[in-house]
Design a protein around this motif. Structure first.
Motif, PDB file in Angstrom:
ATOM      1  N   TYR A 166       3.013  11.636   5.807  1.00 51.30           N
ATOM      2  CA  TYR A 166       1.543  11.620   5.757  1.00 51.30           C
ATOM      3  C   TYR A 166       0.938  13.022   5.861  1.00 51.30           C
ATOM      4  CZ  TYR A 166       1.697   6.554   6.114  1.00 51.30           C
ATOM      5  OH  TYR A 166       1.920   5.222   5.852  1.00 51.30           O
ATOM      6  N   MET A 184       0.847  -1.200   0.000  1.00 53.18           N
ATOM      7  CA  MET A 184       0.000   0.000   0.000  1.00 53.18           C
ATOM      8  C   MET A 184       0.879   1.245   0.000  1.00 53.18           C
ATOM      9  SD  MET A 184      -2.886  -1.131   2.850  1.00 53.18           S
ATOM     10  CE  MET A 184      -4.020   0.218   2.492  1.00 53.18           C
ATOM     11  N   THR A 185       0.454   2.243  -0.741  1.00 51.74           N
ATOM     12  CA  THR A 185       1.148   3.525  -0.735  1.00 51.74           C
ATOM     13  C   THR A 185       0.712   4.320   0.493  1.00 51.74           C
ATOM     14  OG1 THR A 185      -0.611   4.666  -1.947  1.00 51.74           O
ATOM     15  CG2 THR A 185       1.091   3.528  -3.263  1.00 51.74           C
ATOM     16  N   PRO A 186       1.460   5.373   0.869  1.00 57.69           N
ATOM     17  CA  PRO A 186       1.021   6.213   1.983  1.00 57.69           C
ATOM     18  C   PRO A 186      -0.394   6.761   1.780  1.00 57.69           C
ATOM     19  CG  PRO A 186       3.305   6.672   1.488  1.00 57.69           C
ATOM     20  CD  PRO A 186       2.812   5.742   0.408  1.00 57.69           C
ATOM     21  N   ARG A 187      -0.728   7.129   0.576  1.00 56.78           N
ATOM     22  CA  ARG A 187      -2.074   7.635   0.316  1.00 56.78           C
ATOM     23  C   ARG A 187      -3.121   6.552   0.557  1.00 56.78           C
ATOM     24  NH1 ARG A 187      -4.241  10.563  -5.271  1.00 56.78           N
ATOM     25  NH2 ARG A 187      -6.423  10.761  -4.620  1.00 56.78           N
ATOM     26  N   GLU A 188      -2.842   5.343   0.104  1.00 53.89           N
ATOM     27  CA  GLU A 188      -3.787   4.243   0.319  1.00 53.89           C
ATOM     28  C   GLU A 188      -3.927   3.914   1.804  1.00 53.89           C
ATOM     29  OE1 GLU A 188      -3.192   1.784  -3.897  1.00 53.89           O
ATOM     30  OE2 GLU A 188      -1.850   1.418  -2.190  1.00 53.89           O
ATOM     31  N   ASP A 222       2.692  -3.314   5.633  1.00 55.44           N
ATOM     32  CA  ASP A 222       2.488  -2.186   4.734  1.00 55.44           C
ATOM     33  C   ASP A 222       2.798  -0.864   5.421  1.00 55.44           C
ATOM     34  OD1 ASP A 222       1.741  -4.052   2.911  1.00 55.44           O
ATOM     35  OD2 ASP A 222      -0.295  -3.316   2.599  1.00 55.44           O
ATOM     36  N   ARG A 256       6.741  -0.617   6.336  1.00 57.02           N
ATOM     37  CA  ARG A 256       7.721  -0.509   5.240  1.00 57.02           C
ATOM     38  C   ARG A 256       8.278   0.904   5.115  1.00 57.02           C
ATOM     39  NH1 ARG A 256       4.764  -0.752  -0.612  1.00 57.02           N
ATOM     40  NH2 ARG A 256       6.944  -0.412  -1.206  1.00 57.02           N
ATOM     41  N   TYR A 257       7.600   1.889   5.709  1.00 59.98           N
ATOM     42  CA  TYR A 257       8.068   3.270   5.638  1.00 59.98           C
ATOM     43  C   TYR A 257       8.921   3.652   6.851  1.00 59.98           C
ATOM     44  CZ  TYR A 257       4.817   3.231   1.821  1.00 59.98           C
ATOM     45  OH  TYR A 257       4.172   2.901   0.642  1.00 59.98           O
TER      46      TYR A 257
END
Length: 212
Positions: free
Chosen positions: A100, A1-5, A20, A23-24
């Motif tokens: 975010y 998943m992306t940060p936006r998702e 997910d 991972r950041y």
């Protein structure tokens, strides 16, 4: 998943897998996430719970890599402030908040807990002093004081801070904090789907002062 998702999922109350979100984080911190950082589901549930109780400002004591504050802010409208003794973790947490776009509602400061708590409607404790009594290989690093003496000192300081908090203050706890909750607090009964080990307490009675 992306940060936006991830942000959209938490805002809509949908689950986000731990890998997910993690991972950041830096690789070293991903490896210790399961032991030291709050799970996303717990953070989201706790933040919504506090918001429903009327809390608008939340302080995370021992905020680590910022996972609770960031996930909680994505899941609610509360403002979060994390206090953390390790400067390296403050830097990581601030980067996560920027990722975010939460820097105006989520802040982190380097602060060694000394018994004083910043003013807030609610406080979050994920056993923040427990690292002191873990075996050395389970420590995050060896850059700060960790000892049995400090553990007992910090527990006593937190118990005193809880006694002195204003009536109405909430304490959200995941896996407790190791000390005794004053008898001026009542536990807020949880919803049926409350994550395991998560509890919420509110100070409902003023402290009784015994005079000689």
């Amino acid at each position: 998943m992306t940060p936006r998702e991830i942000a959209e999922a938490l805002a809509e109350g949908r689950p986000v897998p731990e890998p997910d979100f993690d991972r950041y984080l830096p690789a070293r911190l991903r490896l210790i996430s399961a032991r030291h950082w709050t799970p996303v589901r717990v953070a989201a549930f706790g933040a919504r719970w506090l918001e429903a109780r009327g809390a608008r400002t939340v302080v995370d004591v021992g905020s680590g890599a910022g996972k609770f504050c960031v996930a909680g802010a994505l899941a609610s409208g509360c403002a979060f402030a994390g206090i953390e003794q390790r400067e390296s973790l403050v830097d990581v947490a601030q980067g996560l908040a920027r990722l975010y776009r939460l820097s105006e509602r989520v802040t982190f400061t380097r602060e060694v807990y000394d018994g004083a708590l910043p003013a807030a409607d609610a406080y979050y404790l994920f056993n923040p002093f427990g690292e002191n009594i873990l075996d050395a290989p389970e420590h995050i690093d060896h850059d700060v004081e960790l000892s049995d003496h400090r553990y007992l000192r910090d527990l006593a300081s937190m118990e005193r801070a809880m006694r002195e908090a204003p009536v109405g203050t909430h304490f959200l706890m995941f896996n407790g904090f190791g000390g005794a909750i004053p008898d001026t607090y009542d536990e807020v009964r949880p919803a049926a789907d409350t994550p395991d080990l998560l509890s919420l307490w509110q100070k409902v009675r003023p402290r009784t002062i015994t005079r000689p």
